[in-house]
Design a protein around this motif. Structure first.
Motif, PDB file in Angstrom:
ATOM      1  N   ALA A 306      16.906  44.488  37.929  1.00  0.00           N
ATOM      2  CA  ALA A 306      17.425  43.000  38.294  1.00  0.00           C
ATOM      3  C   ALA A 306      16.374  42.861  39.663  1.00  0.00           C
ATOM      4  N   LEU A 307      16.213  43.744  40.007  1.00  0.00           N
ATOM      5  CA  LEU A 307      15.058  43.352  41.266  1.00  0.00           C
ATOM      6  C   LEU A 307      13.847  42.996  40.594  1.00  0.00           C
ATOM      7  N   LEU A 308      13.102  43.360  39.596  1.00  0.00           N
ATOM      8  CA  LEU A 308      11.634  42.839  38.941  1.00  0.00           C
ATOM      9  C   LEU A 308      12.051  41.865  38.164  1.00  0.00           C
ATOM     10  N   LYS A 309      13.128  41.751  37.496  1.00  0.00           N
ATOM     11  CA  LYS A 309      13.369  40.432  36.504  1.00  0.00           C
ATOM     12  C   LYS A 309      13.659  38.913  38.087  1.00  0.00           C
ATOM     13  N   ALA A 310      14.218  39.391  38.738  1.00  0.00           N
ATOM     14  CA  ALA A 310      13.817  37.884  39.828  1.00  0.00           C
ATOM     15  C   ALA A 310      12.775  38.149  39.989  1.00  0.00           C
ATOM     16  N   GLY A 311      11.503  38.938  40.060  1.00  0.00           N
ATOM     17  CA  GLY A 311      10.067  38.881  40.822  1.00  0.00           C
ATOM     18  C   GLY A 311       9.060  37.795  39.447  1.00  0.00           C
ATOM     19  N   GLN A 312       9.787  38.279  38.513  1.00  0.00           N
ATOM     20  CA  GLN A 312       9.350  37.677  37.338  1.00  0.00           C
ATOM     21  C   GLN A 312       9.249  36.390  36.656  1.00  0.00           C
ATOM     22  N   ARG A 313      10.563  35.820  37.342  1.00  0.00           N
ATOM     23  CA  ARG A 313      10.745  34.891  37.297  1.00  0.00           C
ATOM     24  C   ARG A 313      10.131  34.054  38.141  1.00  0.00           C
ATOM     25  N   THR A 314       9.766  34.189  39.421  1.00  0.00           N
ATOM     26  CA  THR A 314       8.798  33.854  40.327  1.00  0.00           C
ATOM     27  C   THR A 314       7.760  33.928  40.177  1.00  0.00           C
ATOM     28  N   TYR A 315       6.613  35.374  39.095  1.00  0.00           N
ATOM     29  CA  TYR A 315       5.957  35.051  38.947  1.00  0.00           C
ATOM     30  C   TYR A 315       5.715  34.072  37.890  1.00  0.00           C
ATOM     31  N   ILE A 316       6.359  33.358  36.602  1.00  0.00           N
ATOM     32  CA  ILE A 316       6.608  32.509  36.132  1.00  0.00           C
ATOM     33  C   ILE A 316       5.756  31.139  36.594  1.00  0.00           C
ATOM     34  N   ALA A 317       6.825  31.164  37.801  1.00  0.00           N
ATOM     35  CA  ALA A 317       6.753  29.791  37.843  1.00  0.00           C
ATOM     36  C   ALA A 317       5.735  29.586  38.834  1.00  0.00           C
ATOM     37  N   VAL A 318       4.778  30.446  39.758  1.00  0.00           N
ATOM     38  CA  VAL A 318       4.493  29.707  41.234  1.00  0.00           C
ATOM     39  C   VAL A 318       3.150  30.788  40.520  1.00  0.00           C
ATOM     40  N   CYS A 319       2.500  31.921  39.585  1.00  0.00           N
ATOM     41  CA  CYS A 319       1.490  32.239  39.444  1.00  0.00           C
ATOM     42  C   CYS A 319       1.254  32.627  38.158  1.00  0.00           C
ATOM     43  N   ALA A 320       1.835  32.289  36.782  1.00  0.00           N
ATOM     44  CA  ALA A 320       1.594  32.640  35.435  1.00  0.00           C
ATOM     45  C   ALA A 320       0.382  31.708  34.840  1.00  0.00           C
ATOM     46  N   GLY A 321       0.332  30.195  35.449  1.00  0.00           N
ATOM     47  CA  GLY A 321      -0.158  29.141  35.006  1.00  0.00           C
ATOM     48  C   GLY A 321      -1.966  29.215  35.282  1.00  0.00           C
ATOM     49  N   CYS A 322      -2.077  29.892  36.028  1.00  0.00           N
ATOM     50  CA  CYS A 322      -3.226  30.864  37.032  1.00  0.00           C
ATOM     51  C   CYS A 322      -3.855  32.095  36.303  1.00  0.00           C
ATOM     52  N   HIS A 323      -2.447  33.331  36.565  1.00  0.00           N
ATOM     53  CA  HIS A 323      -3.039  34.119  36.059  1.00  0.00           C
ATOM     54  C   HIS A 323      -2.550  34.560  34.400  1.00  0.00           C
TER      55      HIS A 323
END
Length: 416
Positions: A306-323
């Motif tokens: 659950a912890l990793l899923k929450a972090g993954q959602r944030t990553y997709i929202a603000v980081c994945a566009g570049c990384h």
């Protein structure tokens, strides 16, 4: 030794984490121009010794070597000084003897230098190299720019007390970070320990402000908000570095493990990218040793789903566009997250700080540019930031997902 002298010594020595202050003059100067080959060699050595970074206004906005670079320390602000040939404000009235004494002993014709001028490392610089750097600097255009007054209070501003610090802590040679005997390793030892003065940032300091040589090259998280990581052979191997990748990093600023940022970016920009391939290879060989350890494979980490899923959602929202969704990065846009050296560091400080503060656009050799990374201090809460950092570390860094919201809050409040 009396308590007064002891306290004075300790106070003055504490300035070893900041830049040199003050340039002076003597009446004896070179009377004839130096040979062209000596000047050319001096230019190369000045780049290898990274002189411009500390003696040019921040971001290279001022005249080269005219001083003005600010360092904010616990003792106040201190500025890099004018080392152009201006006779009033720079080193124009210094002789080659004066220059060598200042560089290797921290003593100018007028006063002693604060020990953050890395004479603890330059102590072993050859006279030939010092003379070449001096010859090059004396060809630069004199800049009549007065040195900025340091914002240091007594007793930290008390220069005579530096006599005790210099007597106690100046060593002829720093301990070796690795083992080797090859000609390349021997050259790398000199370029790394002396010219490059790498230990000055990558070694922690004692309460007296001198380098803690028992932990040589084991990193200094207190260097700045972006700390200097462990660059011992074992520390580098633990984060996936090889000798070849290190050489690529020094030459180009970008390697599979990431790009130069923080205080390392100007080192690459002003210094290592201009060095010869042989010297760059020598540095990498010295840091890893003649028989380098194998890079450690990325560990598989078990963490709360659950912890990793929450972090993954944030990553997709603000980081994945570049990384990238898979952390693969994009050329001329952003570095890969997968196997990134910062994510693989056991100390999460640099990942936390860069995510909070962002990273400015970085221009590297061969028209390679990493675009600006925005900071998320204003858009992500402490909890969201900790979840993101934990996702990154556990997924692509092989590190435990144990960064707390309280740690994020502490780094957020420390920003200056």
């Amino acid at each position: 030794m009396s308590g007064v002298i002891k306290s004075t010594l300790l106070a003055v020595a504490g300035l070893a984490a900041v830049l040199l202050s003050g340039c002076s003059a003597s009446d004896s100067v070179a009377s004839k121009p130096a040979p062209a080959d000596q000047i050319k060699r001096g230019q190369y050595l000045a780049q290898a010794a990274d002189c411009m970074v500390c003696h040019t206004a921040k971001d290279g906005s001022g005249a080269p070597f005219a001083g003005g670079y600010p360092i904010h320390s616990p003792f106040g602000v201190i500025y890099g000084t004018n080392i152009t040939p201006d006779k009033e404000h720079g080193i124009g009235a210094w002789s080659a003897d004066d220059f060598f004494t200042a560089v290797t002993e921290g003593i100018t014709p007028k006063h002693r230098l604060f020990p953050a001028m890395p004479y603890a490392s330059y102590k072993s610089m050859t006279r030939e190299d010092s003379d070449a750097i001096y010859a090059y600097l004396m060809t630069k255009k004199p800049v009549a720019l007065a040195n900025k007054e340091n914002g240091l209070s007594f007793p930290f501003s008390f220069r005579p007390g530096l006599f005790f610090w210099q007597s106690a802590f100046l060593k002829d040679q720093l301990p070796d970070v690795s083992s080797g005997a090859s000609a390349e390793w021997q050259r790398g030892r000199y370029v790394t320990n002396v010219l490059g003065h790498c230990a000055e940032c990558h070694t922690p300091r004692t309460m007296a402000g001198n380098l803690d040589l028992s932990q040589s090259y084991q990193g200094n998280p207190k260097l700045d908000r972006i700390g200097a990581p462990d660059i011992t052979p074992s520390g580098l191997a633990a984060r996936g570095w090889t000798t070849t990748d290190l050489a690529t990093f020094f030459a180009k600023g970008v390697a599979p493990q990431g790009s130069a940022y923080g205080e390392m970016y100007p080192v690459v920009h002003f210094s290592t990218q201009h060095m010869s391939g042989k010297d760059i290879s020598a540095i990498a060989t010295y840091l890893m040793g003649d028989t380098p350890p194998a890079p450690q494979p990325l560990k598989t980490i078990s963490a709360d789903a659950a912890l990793l899923k929450a972090g993954q959602r944030t990553y997709i929202a603000v980081c994945a566009g570049c990384h990238g969704l898979e952390g693969q990065g994009k050329p001329n846009v952003s570095v890969a997250m997968k196997g990134n050296s910062t994510l693989r560091d056991i100390n999460p400080q640099n990942l936390i700080v860069s995510t909070l503060d962002g990273i400015a656009e970085q221009k590297f050799p061969n028209n390679v540019t990493m675009q600006e990374m925005p900071g998320f201090a204003r858009t992500l809460s402490d909890l969201e930031m900790s979840q993101l950092v934990n996702f990154l570390r556990a997924t692509w860094g092989g590190q435990a997902a144990d960064v707390s919201a309280e740690q994020i809050k502490a780094f957020r409040s420390e920003k200056h």
